[in-house]
Enzyme design. Structure first.
Site, mmCIF file in Angstrom:
data_model
loop_
_atom_site.group_PDB
_atom_site.id
_atom_site.type_symbol
_atom_site.label_atom_id
_atom_site.label_comp_id
_atom_site.label_asym_id
_atom_site.label_seq_id
_atom_site.Cartn_x
_atom_site.Cartn_y
_atom_site.Cartn_z
ATOM 1 N N GLY A 85 0.803 -1.268 0.088
ATOM 2 C CA GLY A 85 -0.019 -0.065 -0.257
ATOM 3 C C GLY A 85 0.952 1.234 0.058
ATOM 4 O O GLY A 85 2.130 1.329 -0.125
ATOM 5 N N GLY B 226 5.532 3.696 -9.088
ATOM 6 C CA GLY B 226 6.213 2.344 -9.142
ATOM 7 C C GLY B 226 5.176 1.359 -9.171
ATOM 8 O O GLY B 226 5.215 0.362 -9.933
ATOM 9 N N HIS B 227 4.507 1.229 -7.897
ATOM 10 C CA HIS B 227 3.529 0.227 -7.977
ATOM 11 C C HIS B 227 2.578 0.206 -9.226
ATOM 12 O O HIS B 227 2.339 -0.946 -9.717
ATOM 13 C CB HIS B 227 2.446 0.544 -6.847
ATOM 14 C CG HIS B 227 3.342 0.454 -5.462
ATOM 15 N ND1 HIS B 227 3.471 1.360 -4.506
ATOM 16 C CD2 HIS B 227 3.728 -0.775 -4.693
ATOM 17 C CE1 HIS B 227 3.939 1.186 -3.445
ATOM 18 N NE2 HIS B 227 4.414 -0.064 -3.481
ATOM 19 N N ASP C 290 13.367 -4.049 -5.368
ATOM 20 C CA ASP C 290 13.934 -5.006 -4.337
ATOM 21 C C ASP C 290 14.436 -6.234 -4.948
ATOM 22 O O ASP C 290 13.932 -7.393 -5.334
ATOM 23 C CB ASP C 290 12.359 -5.220 -3.650
ATOM 24 C CG ASP C 290 12.108 -4.128 -2.981
ATOM 25 O OD1 ASP C 290 12.409 -3.497 -1.898
ATOM 26 O OD2 ASP C 290 11.016 -3.441 -3.474
ATOM 27 N N ARG D 250 8.636 4.858 1.595
ATOM 28 C CA ARG D 250 9.326 5.358 2.694
ATOM 29 C C ARG D 250 9.944 6.376 2.547
ATOM 30 O O ARG D 250 10.278 7.205 3.359
ATOM 31 C CB ARG D 250 10.465 4.228 3.021
ATOM 32 C CG ARG D 250 9.973 2.976 3.455
ATOM 33 C CD ARG D 250 11.070 2.048 4.186
ATOM 34 N NE ARG D 250 10.527 1.079 5.047
ATOM 35 C CZ ARG D 250 10.515 -0.202 4.608
ATOM 36 N NH1 ARG D 250 10.323 -0.417 3.304
ATOM 37 N NH2 ARG D 250 9.884 -1.331 5.375
#
Ligand code: AMP
Length: 281
Positions: free
Chosen positions: A32, A37-38, A151, A188
């Site tokens: 969430g 990017g998501h 990641d 973040r």
């Protein structure tokens, strides 16, 4: 493709809604607080699949005791708007009780790839990641699942798990989306003050400087790591936790870059832990 986006929480609701979707089915797991990017993962899934499921779950088992679980940013209403606008068919929002009911006791552990890098810094992190991703795969049964190159170790670990557990699905790794100044998009980043946000550009500057040297012929991994260290040291608000120049598949540290390699780093800007990487090839 269904008329409007379905939103479900329980497993029963999910299984029912899942049956209404045409294949092939793409899965985009997230925690969430969505950014472009998501959404780029959703867009890739849309372009390759008939239906797309997105999940939002801040998975407690991948956070260490001193990490930012309770502070992790959330904005469900905004996330749902973004997913609907991106054309997602079904959003699954499990609660911790749905994923880890009382008495929960089964874990998925990828043994070797999880040892270095993030695994060394965040004990137990990948056990939480692989367990939740396995549960998401089992419950949604996608044909393709989409993850971000940002990641990089997570992507490698999930590929390994998918092979090892014989999941009948394809893992698709999507490129890292960046802000105009190079900072990798991340939920973040919202923790950063204005001054810290400016300082955070040092991650991409450091990686780019090393990549430039690599492209110019520097194949000595220690030299490449040193370039990253020097650039990070030039930014007073940034503290390097580690820099790695590793074999792309095995994630073992290299002396010389001969094949495909992963240059990755972790930097603290204030209390915010930022990760990034570039592929050397
Ligand atoms: P998260 O919500 O941080 O767990 O991320 C969900 C998925 O989005 C993971 O597969 C991430 O690798 C991916 N992701 C996160 N940031 C980016 C980015 N800047 N570009 C592309 N994918 C990303």
């Amino acid at each position: 493709m269904t008329e409007s986006m379905m939103i479900v929480t329980t497993l029963e609701e999910l299984f029912h809604a899942r049956r209404l979707l045409d294949g092939p089915l793409g899965l985009v797991p997230t925690m969430g607080y969505l950014h472009d990017g998501h959404i780029s993962l959703v867009e890739q899934a849309k372009s390759e699949c008939q239906s797309v499921i997105a999940t939002i779950f801040v998975n407690p088992t991948q956070f260490g005791p001193s990490e930012d679980l309770s502070k992790y940013p959330r904005n469900l209403e905004r996330d749902l708007h973004l997913l609907e606008a991106a054309g997602v068919d079904l959003v699954w929002l499990p609660t911790p009780e749905v994923m880890y009911p009382a008495g929960y006791q089964t874990w998925v552990d990828v043994e070797t790839l999880t040892k270095p890098l993030e695994g060394a810094m965040r004990p137990g992190h990948f056990r939480g990641v692989t367990t939740i991703v396995a549960k998401l795969f089992n419950a949604t049964r996608p044909d393709k699942a989409y993850f971000g190159q940002k990641d990089a170790q997570q992507a490698a670990v999930i590929r390994q798990m998918t092979r090892d557990l014989s999941y009948p699905l394809e893992i698709v790794i999507c490129p890292t989306l960046r802000e105009a100044d190079g900072l990798a998009m991340s939920s973040r980043n919202s923790y950063l003050s204005l001054e810290q946000r400016q300082a955070a550009t040092v991650l991409y500057r450091a990686l780019s400087a090393a990549k430039k040297a690599f492209d110019g012929g520097e194949k000595d991994a220690e030299q490449l790591r040193q370039i990253v260290k020097d650039v990070i040291a030039s930014e007073p608000l940034a503290q390097l936790q580690y820099v790695s120049c590793a074999d792309y598949d095995a994630l073992t540290e290299l002396e010389t870059v001969s094949g495909k390699a992963l240059l990755s780093l972790v930097v603290f800007v204030g209390k915010t832990r930022l990760i990034d990487n570039l592929i050397l090839a």
